[in-house]
Design a protein around this motif. Structure first.
Motif, short mmCIF file in Angstrom:
data_model
loop_
_atom_site.label_atom_id
_atom_site.label_comp_id
_atom_site.label_asym_id
_atom_site.label_seq_id
_atom_site.Cartn_x
_atom_site.Cartn_y
_atom_site.Cartn_z
N ASN A 42 0.83 -1.21 0.00
CA ASN A 42 0.00 0.00 0.00
C ASN A 42 0.86 1.26 0.00
O ASN A 42 0.47 2.28 -0.57
CB ASN A 42 -0.93 -0.01 1.21
CG ASN A 42 -2.06 -1.01 1.06
OD1 ASN A 42 -3.01 -0.81 0.32
ND2 ASN A 42 -1.96 -2.13 1.78
N GLY A 43 2.05 1.19 0.61
CA GLY A 43 2.97 2.33 0.58
C GLY A 43 3.42 2.64 -0.84
O GLY A 43 3.52 3.81 -1.23
N LEU A 44 3.69 1.59 -1.63
CA LEU A 44 4.08 1.79 -3.03
C LEU A 44 2.95 2.43 -3.84
O LEU A 44 3.19 3.30 -4.68
CB LEU A 44 4.48 0.45 -3.66
CG LEU A 44 5.87 -0.08 -3.33
CD1 LEU A 44 6.03 -1.48 -3.88
CD2 LEU A 44 6.96 0.84 -3.88
N ILE A 45 1.72 2.00 -3.57
CA ILE A 45 0.57 2.61 -4.26
C ILE A 45 0.50 4.11 -3.95
O ILE A 45 0.27 4.94 -4.85
CB ILE A 45 -0.74 1.92 -3.85
CG1 ILE A 45 -0.77 0.45 -4.30
CG2 ILE A 45 -1.95 2.66 -4.41
CD1 ILE A 45 -0.87 0.24 -5.78
N ILE A 46 0.70 4.47 -2.69
CA ILE A 46 0.66 5.89 -2.29
C ILE A 46 1.76 6.67 -3.00
O ILE A 46 1.53 7.76 -3.53
CB ILE A 46 0.82 6.02 -0.76
CG1 ILE A 46 -0.39 5.40 -0.05
CG2 ILE A 46 0.96 7.49 -0.36
CD1 ILE A 46 -0.21 5.26 1.45
N ILE A 47 2.97 6.09 -3.04
CA ILE A 47 4.12 6.79 -3.63
C ILE A 47 3.91 7.03 -5.13
O ILE A 47 4.10 8.14 -5.63
CB ILE A 47 5.42 6.00 -3.38
CG1 ILE A 47 5.77 6.04 -1.90
CG2 ILE A 47 6.57 6.57 -4.21
CD1 ILE A 47 6.89 5.10 -1.51
N SER A 291 -2.48 -3.54 -8.93
CA SER A 291 -1.26 -3.44 -9.75
C SER A 291 -1.24 -4.47 -10.87
O SER A 291 -0.87 -4.15 -12.01
CB SER A 291 -0.02 -3.60 -8.86
OG SER A 291 -0.02 -4.86 -8.22
N LEU A 292 -1.64 -5.70 -10.57
CA LEU A 292 -1.58 -6.76 -11.58
C LEU A 292 -2.61 -6.57 -12.69
O LEU A 292 -2.43 -7.06 -13.80
CB LEU A 292 -1.77 -8.13 -10.93
CG LEU A 292 -0.64 -8.57 -9.99
CD1 LEU A 292 -0.98 -9.91 -9.35
CD2 LEU A 292 0.69 -8.66 -10.73
N ARG A 293 -3.71 -5.88 -12.39
CA ARG A 293 -4.78 -5.72 -13.37
C ARG A 293 -4.83 -4.29 -13.94
O ARG A 293 -5.81 -3.91 -14.54
CB ARG A 293 -6.13 -6.08 -12.74
CG ARG A 293 -6.21 -7.53 -12.26
CD ARG A 293 -7.60 -7.84 -11.75
NE ARG A 293 -8.60 -7.70 -12.78
CZ ARG A 293 -8.90 -8.63 -13.68
NH1 ARG A 293 -8.26 -9.79 -13.66
NH2 ARG A 293 -9.82 -8.42 -14.58
N ASN A 294 -3.77 -3.51 -13.71
CA ASN A 294 -3.79 -2.13 -14.15
C ASN A 294 -2.46 -1.80 -14.82
O ASN A 294 -1.42 -1.76 -14.16
CB ASN A 294 -4.03 -1.20 -12.94
CG ASN A 294 -4.35 0.21 -13.37
OD1 ASN A 294 -3.62 0.82 -14.13
ND2 ASN A 294 -5.45 0.74 -12.87
N LYS A 295 -2.49 -1.57 -16.12
CA LYS A 295 -1.26 -1.32 -16.87
C LYS A 295 -0.60 -0.01 -16.45
O LYS A 295 0.63 0.09 -16.42
CB LYS A 295 -1.57 -1.29 -18.38
CG LYS A 295 -1.99 -2.64 -18.95
CD LYS A 295 -2.28 -2.54 -20.42
CE LYS A 295 -2.72 -3.91 -20.98
NZ LYS A 295 -3.05 -3.82 -22.43
N ASP A 296 -1.41 1.02 -16.13
CA ASP A 296 -0.84 2.31 -15.72
C ASP A 296 -0.04 2.16 -14.44
O ASP A 296 1.03 2.77 -14.29
CB ASP A 296 -1.96 3.34 -15.51
CG ASP A 296 -2.66 3.69 -16.81
OD1 ASP A 296 -2.03 3.53 -17.88
OD2 ASP A 296 -3.84 4.09 -16.76
N VAL A 297 -0.55 1.38 -13.48
CA VAL A 297 0.15 1.17 -12.22
C VAL A 297 1.44 0.39 -12.45
O VAL A 297 2.48 0.70 -11.86
CB VAL A 297 -0.76 0.43 -11.21
CG1 VAL A 297 0.02 0.04 -9.95
CG2 VAL A 297 -1.95 1.30 -10.83
N ILE A 298 1.41 -0.62 -13.32
CA ILE A 298 2.61 -1.41 -13.63
C ILE A 298 3.69 -0.54 -14.26
O ILE A 298 4.87 -0.60 -13.89
CB ILE A 298 2.25 -2.58 -14.56
CG1 ILE A 298 1.34 -3.59 -13.83
CG2 ILE A 298 3.52 -3.29 -15.05
CD1 ILE A 298 0.79 -4.68 -14.72
N VAL A 299 3.29 0.32 -15.20
CA VAL A 299 4.24 1.23 -15.85
C VAL A 299 4.84 2.19 -14.83
O VAL A 299 6.05 2.44 -14.83
CB VAL A 299 3.55 2.00 -16.99
CG1 VAL A 299 4.46 3.12 -17.51
CG2 VAL A 299 3.18 1.06 -18.13
N ALA A 300 4.00 2.73 -13.94
CA ALA A 300 4.47 3.67 -12.92
C ALA A 300 5.45 3.00 -11.97
O ALA A 300 6.45 3.61 -11.55
CB ALA A 300 3.29 4.24 -12.15
N MET A 301 5.19 1.75 -11.61
CA MET A 301 6.10 1.02 -10.72
C MET A 301 7.44 0.75 -11.41
O MET A 301 8.49 0.82 -10.76
CB MET A 301 5.45 -0.30 -10.28
CG MET A 301 4.41 -0.12 -9.21
SD MET A 301 3.89 -1.68 -8.47
CE MET A 301 2.81 -1.10 -7.16
#
Length: 306
Positions: A42-47, A291-301
């Motif tokens: 959840n910290g990574l999602i916030i960042i 994260s696994l079902r969202n391409k935007d989140v994967i790219v951001a990570m």
């Protein structure tokens, strides 16, 4: 003496996982790993929702707030469980128990309302795309998040006060993993009718009605998606909603089953395991789901780790 009025007692005893004395160390290790995963995920999602300009949209603004909520929600109960397993001291003061119950109820209400807000955001994005930026402007998003966080505070403080103003005369032993409403009400003697009426009313307002609004939003979304001309468009629209639907199912499904089990007088060990689902397991899997079902989140990570 067993029926002696204990309303003036200073502490409770949380039995927790004492049913499994041989695996206390294993349970401590498992719960510690889960807590670390919740904080990191959840910290990574916030960042990433704060740092990546591509994610500065209402959907990810709500997702960042939801991730922060999950950290708070878990931190109300899990550190205490870890402490009990490590020290084997299961005593909890009356004030600490009341504080834990109050924060737990407030954050549970916040989660229910925030999930509703996120469903409304998807409804506007898919059903009214031309008006999306106008309706879901930054000011409205902030107001919706603030309302989700503060709406339940006065009601849940009153609910907690009602519970702890009752006489506890059956026992001071709570056969649960944290101070929750159903196990506490089992220790109360006297007439609890109005307390139960109040509790069910609050559950209706902050639990059932938000769930109906979520169902209504997704009903309208599915109707709109079916009208889209291209298969690719329908697939893309549905993919933006599937993660949220999975989180809603995990949270509401596990919590409703757990509270129904407590009402039917099921085994305490089963209640404890079900309680772990909506207090620990759901917050742990939420970052993975998004994260696994969202391409935007994967790219951001990927950008973040580079």
């Amino acid at each position: 003496m067993a029926k002696e009025n204990l309303s003036t007692m200073k502490e409770f005893i949380l039995l927790g996982f004492s049913d499994f004395p041989m695996i206390q160390d294993i349970l401590f290790g498992i719960l510690l790993v889960m807590y670390i995963n919740i904080l990191i995920g959840n910290g990574l999602i916030i960042i990433i929702t704060k740092c990546d300009a591509a994610l500065h949209t209402p959907m990810y603004f709500f997702l960042g707030n939801f991730a922060f909520l999950e950290i708070c929600y878990t931190s109300v109960t899990l550190p205490r469980m870890l402490s009990d397993l490590w020290t084997q001291n299961r005593n909890i003061s009356l004030l600490a128990c009341a504080a834990q119950l109050c924060f737990f109820l407030i954050l549970a209400v916040t989660e229910s309302l925030l999930l509703t807000v996120m469903a409304y955001d998807r409804y506007v994005a898919i059903c009214k795309p031309l008006y999306y930026t106008l309706i879901m402007n930054h000011k409205v998003c902030v107001q919706l998040v603030v309302a989700s966080w503060i709406s339940g505070i006065p009601i849940m403080i009153g609910q907690t006060y009602q519970v702890f103003s009752l006489p506890f005369c059956n026992s001071n032993i709570i056969n649960h993993i944290f101070c929750d409403m159903p196990p506490l009400m089992k220790l109360v003697c006297g007439n609890t009718y109005w307390n139960e009426v109040t509790a069910y009313s609050d559950a209706l307002v902050f639990g059932f009605i938000p769930l109906l609004l979520i169902f209504y939003s997704y009903n309208r979304i599915f109707i709109t998606i079916q009208k889209l001309p291209s298969v690719r468009g329908r697939s893309k629209a549905f993919s933006t909603c599937s993660s949220h639907l999975m989180v809603v199912g995990l949270f509401y499904g596990s919590s409703m089953i757990a509270y129904l089990q407590s009402k039917t007088g099921s085994l305490a060990s089963a209640e404890k395991m079900l309680s772990l689902c909506y207090t620990i397991i759901t917050p742990m899997f939420n970052p993975l789901i998004y994260s696994l079902r969202n391409k935007d989140v994967i790219v951001a990570m990927k950008k973040l780790f580079k």
